[in-house]
Design a protein around this motif. Structure first.
Motif, PDB file in Angstrom:
ATOM      1  N   ASN A   1       4.742   0.228   4.976  1.00 22.71           N
ATOM      2  CA  ASN A   1       4.658  -0.539   3.597  1.00 22.71           C
ATOM      3  C   ASN A   1       5.566   0.289   2.777  1.00 22.71           C
ATOM      4  O   ASN A   1       6.381  -0.079   1.942  1.00 22.71           O
ATOM      5  CB  ASN A   1       3.427  -0.872   3.139  1.00 22.71           C
ATOM      6  CG  ASN A   1       3.398  -1.827   1.827  1.00 22.71           C
ATOM      7  OD1 ASN A   1       4.074  -2.838   1.747  1.00 22.71           O
ATOM      8  ND2 ASN A   1       2.989  -1.367   0.653  1.00 22.71           N
ATOM      9  N   TRP A   2       5.369   1.619   2.572  1.00 21.51           N
ATOM     10  CA  TRP A   2       6.199   2.410   1.678  1.00 21.51           C
ATOM     11  C   TRP A   2       7.593   2.457   1.989  1.00 21.51           C
ATOM     12  O   TRP A   2       8.410   2.383   1.248  1.00 21.51           O
ATOM     13  CB  TRP A   2       5.699   3.826   1.596  1.00 21.51           C
ATOM     14  CG  TRP A   2       4.111   3.927   1.362  1.00 21.51           C
ATOM     15  CD1 TRP A   2       3.301   5.105   1.661  1.00 21.51           C
ATOM     16  CD2 TRP A   2       3.389   3.323   0.362  1.00 21.51           C
ATOM     17  NE1 TRP A   2       1.961   4.990   1.056  1.00 21.51           N
ATOM     18  CE2 TRP A   2       2.078   3.594   0.307  1.00 21.51           C
ATOM     19  CE3 TRP A   2       3.596   2.018  -0.315  1.00 21.51           C
ATOM     20  CZ2 TRP A   2       0.969   3.045  -0.355  1.00 21.51           C
ATOM     21  CZ3 TRP A   2       2.786   1.346  -1.013  1.00 21.51           C
ATOM     22  CH2 TRP A   2       1.326   2.048  -1.178  1.00 21.51           C
TER      23      TRP A   2
ATOM     24  N   THR B   1      -1.586  -2.260  -4.066  1.00 17.36           N
ATOM     25  CA  THR B   1      -1.680  -1.729  -2.588  1.00 17.36           C
ATOM     26  C   THR B   1      -2.198  -0.196  -3.120  1.00 17.36           C
ATOM     27  O   THR B   1      -2.841   0.509  -2.434  1.00 17.36           O
ATOM     28  CB  THR B   1      -0.642  -1.770  -1.818  1.00 17.36           C
ATOM     29  OG1 THR B   1       0.405  -1.219  -2.311  1.00 17.36           O
ATOM     30  CG2 THR B   1      -0.315  -2.981  -1.294  1.00 17.36           C
TER      31      THR B   1
ATOM     32  N   ILE C   1       0.309  -3.599   5.280  1.00 10.79           N
ATOM     33  CA  ILE C   1      -0.679  -2.759   5.618  1.00 10.79           C
ATOM     34  C   ILE C   1      -1.790  -2.939   6.853  1.00 10.79           C
ATOM     35  O   ILE C   1      -2.167  -2.239   7.499  1.00 10.79           O
ATOM     36  CB  ILE C   1      -1.489  -2.151   4.244  1.00 10.79           C
ATOM     37  CG1 ILE C   1      -0.549  -1.753   3.224  1.00 10.79           C
ATOM     38  CG2 ILE C   1      -2.795  -1.501   4.520  1.00 10.79           C
ATOM     39  CD1 ILE C   1      -1.159  -1.776   1.814  1.00 10.79           C
TER      40      ILE C   1
ATOM     41  N   TYR D   1      -0.014   1.872   5.858  1.00 12.68           N
ATOM     42  CA  TYR D   1       0.731   1.968   4.754  1.00 12.68           C
ATOM     43  C   TYR D   1       2.053   2.634   4.767  1.00 12.68           C
ATOM     44  O   TYR D   1       2.980   2.190   3.943  1.00 12.68           O
ATOM     45  CB  TYR D   1      -0.373   3.192   3.871  1.00 12.68           C
ATOM     46  CG  TYR D   1      -1.666   2.545   3.294  1.00 12.68           C
ATOM     47  CD1 TYR D   1      -1.482   1.753   1.983  1.00 12.68           C
ATOM     48  CD2 TYR D   1      -2.699   2.851   3.816  1.00 12.68           C
ATOM     49  CE1 TYR D   1      -2.472   1.202   1.384  1.00 12.68           C
ATOM     50  CE2 TYR D   1      -3.966   1.973   3.274  1.00 12.68           C
ATOM     51  CZ  TYR D   1      -3.802   1.375   1.957  1.00 12.68           C
ATOM     52  OH  TYR D   1      -4.918   0.604   1.472  1.00 12.68           O
TER      53      TYR D   1
ATOM     54  N   TYR E   1      -4.745   2.349  -1.780  1.00  9.97           N
ATOM     55  CA  TYR E   1      -4.253   3.783  -0.700  1.00  9.97           C
ATOM     56  C   TYR E   1      -4.910   4.832  -1.546  1.00  9.97           C
ATOM     57  O   TYR E   1      -5.343   6.147  -0.816  1.00  9.97           O
ATOM     58  CB  TYR E   1      -2.568   3.930  -1.187  1.00  9.97           C
ATOM     59  CG  TYR E   1      -1.995   4.823  -0.361  1.00  9.97           C
ATOM     60  CD1 TYR E   1      -2.120   4.894   1.059  1.00  9.97           C
ATOM     61  CD2 TYR E   1      -1.243   5.999  -1.157  1.00  9.97           C
ATOM     62  CE1 TYR E   1      -1.359   6.030   1.660  1.00  9.97           C
ATOM     63  CE2 TYR E   1      -0.803   6.832  -0.530  1.00  9.97           C
ATOM     64  CZ  TYR E   1      -0.932   6.847   0.944  1.00  9.97           C
ATOM     65  OH  TYR E   1      -0.178   7.852   1.585  1.00  9.97           O
TER      66      TYR E   1
END
Length: 409
Positions: free
Chosen positions: A378-379, A241, A370, A375, A245
């Motif tokens: 996801n983080w 990912t 995502i 994003y 990004y």
């Protein structure tokens, strides 16, 4: 002062056998050519125009092949020896990588990635068992660290060089280089290192025949495998990912993204061996070190929530890299230390399978999160998983302490 520091750094590399140095050298050659992996998600998305979901499924096939290969590699290492497995794995996977570039359909790539990784990842448990044979017992963790250092030195050059090859020759050039370096590396290994006869002697067969408790009843090892699985999920975001990004959020080119990934290798080259040597010298418990690393990995993803400045990517890379330095050398060593004599292959097979399973979960989960939530979600999820790994490590430390007290009674 500089001279003293340099001497101390060099001293960390003393005491290894010739075989360990050769293993490190071929690992460097192989990994320097492994340029496909960091750019695989970009290649599938931007060149072959697959959807996020399709990219995720191809990565799932990658991980499933890796799992099967890890299991076969460990099983066969105990049966016929690590040497034959290593030679077969690298040479054959090199040939298969060459032909993989000509597959462009979704189902074809699913099957192709599965087959390539099944053969390629037979190498990993066999290589770990080889270090158990060729390295001296007193510096086994450092030997594992040396090989990891070779991996990261290769990966330092690989992504930056890979970015240049993409710009000059396109993605197909990466497959050519990767295939060639696999075959060159294992040819050097076969010429310079001969199979160790002790693997076939009566003592080895006696060790295999001796009754031992099943690995499936080793509660501590299975909790430890879960920690490895979770931290590997976080680590594999570097190759799935995060490259996407870099481009979509901050507009980085392949070369800039490659340089950022290379920072990981530079930091490991400078700091990992001194850190490992210092912690071993001070006899810091392995599980405590893995706990620190899990915390740092979790923090690295929480920093990415600050997405208004590209410089935060550097801070995130620092945290995940130091977390990696604390986790991976000592997790390799801890896994080997749990294995009964003659049964190292099956323990290291399960250990490497946890990473393969993590690759499946990391790519598919990351891509789907995502695609549906963005994003930032996801983080946050990845950072939370890092904290869960920390709690499991604390639980493990408690279990090991209780077990030690019972052994003394």
């Amino acid at each position: 002062m500089l001279k003293t520091g340099l001497r101390r750094y060099i001293n960390n590399f003393k005491g290894f056998t010739r075989e360990v140095w050769i293993l490190a050298a071929i690992t460097f050659i192989n990994r320097a050519g492994t340029m496909v992996l960091p750019f695989l998600s970009k290649y599938l998305k931007e060149n072959l125009h697959f959807t996020y979901s399709q990219v995720g499924w191809i990565m799932v096939s990658f991980g499933l092949g890796s799992m099967l290969g890890s299991w076969l590699g460990g099983k066969l290492s105990d049966k016929i020896g690590f040497y034959k497995i290593m030679i077969f794995s690298l040479f054959t996977s090199g040939l298969m990588l060459f032909f993989l570039q000509y597959i462009t359909t979704f189902w074809g790539l699913c099957m192709g990635m599965f087959a390539v990784m099944m053969v390629a990842d037979m190498f990993r448990p066999a290589m770990f068992v080889s270090l158990n044979t060729y390295a001296k017992p007193e510096n086994r963790t450092r030997a594992l660290t040396l090989v990891r250092l070779a991996v990261n030195l290769g990966l330092t050059a690989g992504p930056a060089l890979g970015g240049l090859i993409i710009m000059g020759l396109g993605y197909k050039g990466l497959f050519w280089v990767d295939a060639a370096t696999c075959m060159i590396a294992i040819t050097i290994f076969a010429v310079l290192i001969k199979e160790k006869k002790s693997l076939k002697n009566e003592a080895h067969h006696a060790a295999l025949a001796a009754p031992v408790a099943s690995v499936f009843k080793d509660k501590i090892f299975w909790i430890f495998l879960f920690v490895c699985f979770v931290t590997a999920i976080l680590f594999f975001q570097l190759f799935t990912t995060l490259p996407l990004y870099h481009h979509e959020q901050f507009g980085l080119t392949e070369f800039q993204s490659g340089l950022l990934l290379s920072l990981n290798g530079v930091l490991i080259f400078l700091f990992e061996m001194p850190i490992v040597s210092t912690l071993e010298r001070k006899k810091v418990p392995k599980l405590k070190i893995i706990t620190w690393g899990s915390l740092l990995m979790g923090i690295s993803f929480f920093t990415l929530l600050l997405n208004s400045w590209a410089g935060i990517l550097i801070f995130g890379m620092f945290f995940i890299t130091f977390g990696e330095m604390f986790i991976f050398p000592f997790s390799n060593s801890f896994a080997l230390s749990r294995a009964p004599k003659g049964h190292e292959g099956r323990y290291m097979a399960l250990f490497t399978m946890s990473f393969s399973l993590a690759h499946i979960a990391s790519s598919k989960t990351g891509m789907d999160v995502i695609s549906h939530f963005g994003y930032q979600t996801n983080w946050f999820l990845m950072g939370t998983l890092g904290l869960i790994a920390v709690l499991c490590c604390l639980w493990l430390q408690k279990l090991c302490t209780v077990k030690s007290k019972k052994a003394l009674v």
